[in-house]
Scaffold this active site. Structure first.
Site, PDB file in Angstrom:
ATOM      1  N   ARG A 603       0.793  -1.234   0.000  1.00 26.93           N
ATOM      2  CA  ARG A 603       0.000   0.000   0.000  1.00 26.93           C
ATOM      3  C   ARG A 603       0.822   1.279   0.000  1.00 26.93           C
ATOM      4  O   ARG A 603       0.265   2.364  -0.190  1.00 26.93           O
ATOM      5  CB  ARG A 603      -0.987   0.025   1.165  1.00 26.93           C
ATOM      6  CG  ARG A 603      -2.200   0.927   0.874  1.00 26.93           C
ATOM      7  CD  ARG A 603      -3.388   0.633   1.720  1.00 26.93           C
ATOM      8  NE  ARG A 603      -3.227   0.786   3.126  1.00 26.93           N
ATOM      9  CZ  ARG A 603      -4.011   1.507   3.933  1.00 26.93           C
ATOM     10  NH1 ARG A 603      -5.024   2.144   3.421  1.00 26.93           N
ATOM     11  NH2 ARG A 603      -3.813   1.556   5.216  1.00 26.93           N
ATOM     12  N   ASP A 604       2.135   1.207   0.188  1.00 25.24           N
ATOM     13  CA  ASP A 604       2.945   2.435   0.151  1.00 25.24           C
ATOM     14  C   ASP A 604       4.296   2.149  -0.515  1.00 25.24           C
ATOM     15  O   ASP A 604       5.332   2.551  -0.001  1.00 25.24           O
ATOM     16  CB  ASP A 604       3.149   2.973   1.561  1.00 25.24           C
ATOM     17  CG  ASP A 604       3.666   4.428   1.545  1.00 25.24           C
ATOM     18  OD1 ASP A 604       3.473   5.112   0.515  1.00 25.24           O
ATOM     19  OD2 ASP A 604       4.263   4.862   2.545  1.00 25.24           O
ATOM     20  N   LEU A 605       4.230   1.457  -1.649  1.00 26.67           N
ATOM     21  CA  LEU A 605       5.460   1.140  -2.376  1.00 26.67           C
ATOM     22  C   LEU A 605       5.970   2.406  -3.065  1.00 26.67           C
ATOM     23  O   LEU A 605       5.252   3.038  -3.841  1.00 26.67           O
ATOM     24  CB  LEU A 605       5.174   0.052  -3.415  1.00 26.67           C
ATOM     25  CG  LEU A 605       6.409  -0.588  -4.045  1.00 26.67           C
ATOM     26  CD1 LEU A 605       7.146  -1.429  -3.032  1.00 26.67           C
ATOM     27  CD2 LEU A 605       6.004  -1.434  -5.242  1.00 26.67           C
TER      28      LEU A 605
END
Length: 782
Positions: A603-605
């Protein structure tokens, strides 16, 4: 005048006539030749592949204009044979030389022709196979039986009685979901399989398309023609269909024909199946003033299922009717009535396809007049739907095993066609699971005379559980990336010539009994800790769980973003190192998506969450926003959109539905950063521009030099760069269903890395390619 003088006079007359015909060519014959040339030109637009199986050289048939190729480039097994001299048909119109040669397959259970049409996958093709025994072995066999497969699915059983003089052919309209089409002959124990000819033609016509299976030709009937004229096919038919006169109607009908229809007449008309003019010029009608035509077809190929048929009716009004009258009729097909239909003069009309099922394998129709004029019928076709029960092996696995076969020059008779299907003839040394499509789970190449380094393609078999490479001549180091294959539990590398240190991660998996590792017999392979290169305190494989992140953050690391922004060219990441980082990150993300149970979405690559060890191995970090699915079978998680601007999936931001493809979008942006050196939001005088908006016009112009980070100073393989960019852009369509799975992306990136490494070898000559995809790989600084 004696007999000799009479004969001499005849010869003189014959010579004079011959000279006259050469001087004053018959206009009708010349027109016919011109028409044939036009047909051949039209047919050439739909050219495909025509193979004379067993022929010694390529040639063009003088009667049809078909260019035949030998089969040496399409199959590597079998033996060439010719029919017995008394059955030679060289002078026969249409077939002739092609059915005089054949290829036999006395070895192997399955032998496959590999066809690669230029139009590629997701297209319709007309495929035809010819078989003629011709007493090639002087044994006068009367019956031979073997199976025929198209792709991975059963096509037909070749079991008809072979008369030495004649041949049989099987036709199928096949919708191919792969770029490669296999036509395979399977030995069933009733004689040696053989084949005489093979045709494949691109068929860009939606009328014949069936997404649910292939279409077996059962009847292709030309009505109203003369038996003496024979069959109609190429070049008269641009699809090379074989139209045969149907004799079942001859007793109850009378023939009608016209010469008025020409190629010009059918331009732009309702001839969507592209019937030949010769077929449309003739028709039948009921005799003795009757008002009905009827026909019954019984399938001889009934199996343990109810056959499904597609039926086409082809009409053309070829009689000039006085008084403004029109020919009108209805069609009753297996009890169902269709119509009213009206014909117009010289305008073709195709009706259908009609779908029907019948437990008895029957197709019954009648055409009934609804006006004063009797009905006519020019031609009809009956196809039987062949269900495609099996899907080809997963394409990533196919690409990998084909690359392995090529790299190690594996020459096994049964390594042909699809590796996993049909299951009765899978490749030796290879096992697949029962998924649809199947995946490769075991590969045994023990004692296979393999040499060279461990090929990078082996690492693309992401579902493999057991790999045996023992008893070979393999050299080089052991790739640490073996530890990142999530399902690998058995790895046998004993009795080779491997060197270097055994990767720490492999030894750890072996100690914990996650991996059965065999390395005996590699005399120069160091297995003790003291010979390993200095590594971080926790040289673990790609993230095994969210809990391990806190340990990884203690590593001495630097970020990609910082590396890309450094001003010194000496310390900047080169192109190969960037590809390696992309592969490492993709492996980590693929493990989270497909290796963890249940799956995890990061979700926060972003670039600042991809961390590098001192020897440039990439690790995914910061799982603060990660979400795990509640169950393994879940497709998404509903949550409040979060992430870093520029990386957030637009579909997730709009709907709040988080799925694995949300990470795929972010990975695409990250890959764009690696390629271009630009941040996801590029600052400008008028605000920020998203990296996709910046790169799109450059892609349209084909300007790869302006896309790639200029600090690389042009030191990259252009084809590899385009491939990497295509992979990145495949990740970022606006809807998630259009994006690939991380396993597919990983496979593509590995191919890209291998392409770059191969390019370096060809340019430098002395560079030794390392196939290690783990901590032992460092970039070449230039």
């Amino acid at each position: 005048m004696d007999g000799g003088q009479i004969l001499l006079s005849y010869i003189k007359v014959w010579v004079i006539l011959l000279l006259l015909s050469a001087t004053f060519p018959n206009s009708k014959l010349a027109a016919k030749n011109t028409e044939q040339d036009k047909k051949r030109k039209l047919a050439a637009e739909n050219s495909g592949i025509s193979i004379d199986c067993g022929a010694d050289e390529d040639y063009t048939d003088r009667n049809t204009g078909i260019s035949y190729k030998t089969d040496k480039d399409f199959i590597s097994t079998g033996k060439n044979k010719v029919v017995a001299p008394e059955y030679d048909l060289t002078s026969t119109l249409y077939y002739g030389k092609m059915v005089n040669s054949l290829r036999i397959f006395p070895e192997g259970d399955r032998n496959c022709y590999t066809l690669k049409p230029r139009e590629g996958k997701n297209q319709n093709y007309y495929v035809r196979a010819f078989f003629r025994y011709g007493n090639y072995d002087s044994k006068n066999q009367t019956q031979i039986k073997f199976d025929l497969y198209i792709g991975v699915n059963y096509w037909a059983t070749v079991e008809e009685t072979f008369e030495n003089k004649y041949w049989i052919n099987y036709d199928i309209i096949h919708y191919s979901v792969t770029d490669t089409i296999y036509v395979c002959l399977v030995n069933t124990g009733f004689g040696v399989p053989f084949i005489s000819g093979l045709d494949l033609l691109f068929m860009n016509d939606s009328s014949y398309r069936s997404m649910n299976g292939s279409l077996l030709r059962r009847v292709q009937a030309d009505l109203g023609g003369e038996v003496s004229l024979g069959t109609i096919r190429y070049p008269d038919d641009v699809y090379a269909r074989i139209w045969q006169l149907d004799v079942n109607l001859t007793d109850s009908v009378s023939n009608i024909s016209t010469e008025a229809i020409t190629n010009i007449d059918i331009q732009g008309s309702d001839n969507r199946c592209r019937l030949p003019v010769e077929v449309l010029r003739t028709a039948v009608q009921p005799r003795n003033g009757l008002k009905s035509l009827s026909y019954t077809y019984t399938s001889p190929y009934k199996e343990n299922f109810t056959p499904e048929f597609l039926v086409f009716f082809h009409f053309a009004e070829i009689e000039q009717i006085a008084g403004g009258k029109l020919r009108e009729f209805t069609i009753t097909l297996n009890g169902l009535k269709y119509g009213l239909f009206t014909l117009e003069y010289l305008k073709p009309l195709t009706i259908g396809p009609y779908k029907l099922q019948d437990q008895e394998g029957l197709v019954r129709f009648s055409i009934d007049a609804s006006s004063d004029l009797p009905p006519i019928l020019n031609a009809f076709e009956i196809f039987e739907l062949l269900p495609l029960h099996d899907s080809p092996t997963n394409q990533t696995d196919v690409d990998a095993i084909m690359a392995i076969k090529k790299a190690y020059k594996i020459d096994r008779v049964d390594w042909q066609g699809d590796p996993c299907l049909p299951r009765i003839t899978t490749w030796t040394g290879l096992q697949c699971n029962n998924d649809n499509p199947p995946r490769i789970i075991s590969l045994n190449l023990s004692s296979s005379q393999l040499s060279g380094n461990i090929d990078v393609s082996l690492l693309s078999l992401t579902t493999i559980q057991s790999l045996d490479l023992s008893n070979n001549e393999l050299t080089g180091t052991v790739p640490e990336a073996f530890a990142q294959l999530p399902h690998l539990t058995i790895l046998y590398l004993s009795r080779n010539k491997l060197t270097g240190a055994v990767p720490y991660s492999l030894k750890e998996k072996s100690k914990s009994r996650q991996l059965q590792l065999s390395l005996d017999g590699n005399l120069d392979l160091c297995k003790i800790d003291t010979c390993e290169k200095k590594q971080g305190s926790f040289p673990v494989p790609v993230i095994a769980s969210v809990i391990s992140v806190s340990v990884l953050l203690l590593l001495s690391i630097i970020t990609i973003f910082w590396r890309l922004k450094r001003e010194n060219s000496t310390n900047m990441l080169n192109w190969r190192a960037r590809l390696q980082i992309a592969v490492d990150a993709a492996q980590g993300l693929e493990y989270l998506h497909n290796g963890c149970r249940p799956p995890i979405v990061h979700r926060d690559l972003k670039s600042s969450n991809i961390l590098l060890t001192e020897n440039l191995q990439a690790k995914i970090a910061d799982f603060g926003l990660s979400k795990a699915f509640a169950n393994e079978g879940d497709s998404h998680v509903t949550t409040v959109p979060a992430g870093t601007p520029g990386y957030i999936d637009p579909e997730f931001r709009a709907s709040g539905n988080l799925n694995k493809k949300s990470d795929v979008y972010s990975f695409g942006i990250l890959l764009c950063e690696l390629i271009t050196g630009q941040p996801p939001l590029i600052r400008g005088h008028q605000g920020h521009t998203h990296i996709l908006q910046w790169v799109s016009p450059l892609v349209e112009r084909g300007d790869i030099q302006s896309i790639i980070d200029p600090r690389l100073q042009g030191e990259f393989n252009t084809n590899c760069a385009w491939k990497a960019l295509e992979i990145a852009l495949s990740c970022v369509p606006p809807t998630s269903i259009q994006r690939p799975d991380m396993s597919d992306i990983l496979g593509e990136l590995k191919e890209c890395l291998a392409m770059e490494m191969s390019s370096e070898i060809s340019m430098c000559g002395s560079v030794e390619m390392s196939l290690v995809l783990g901590t032992d790989m460092a970039p070449n600084l230039r």
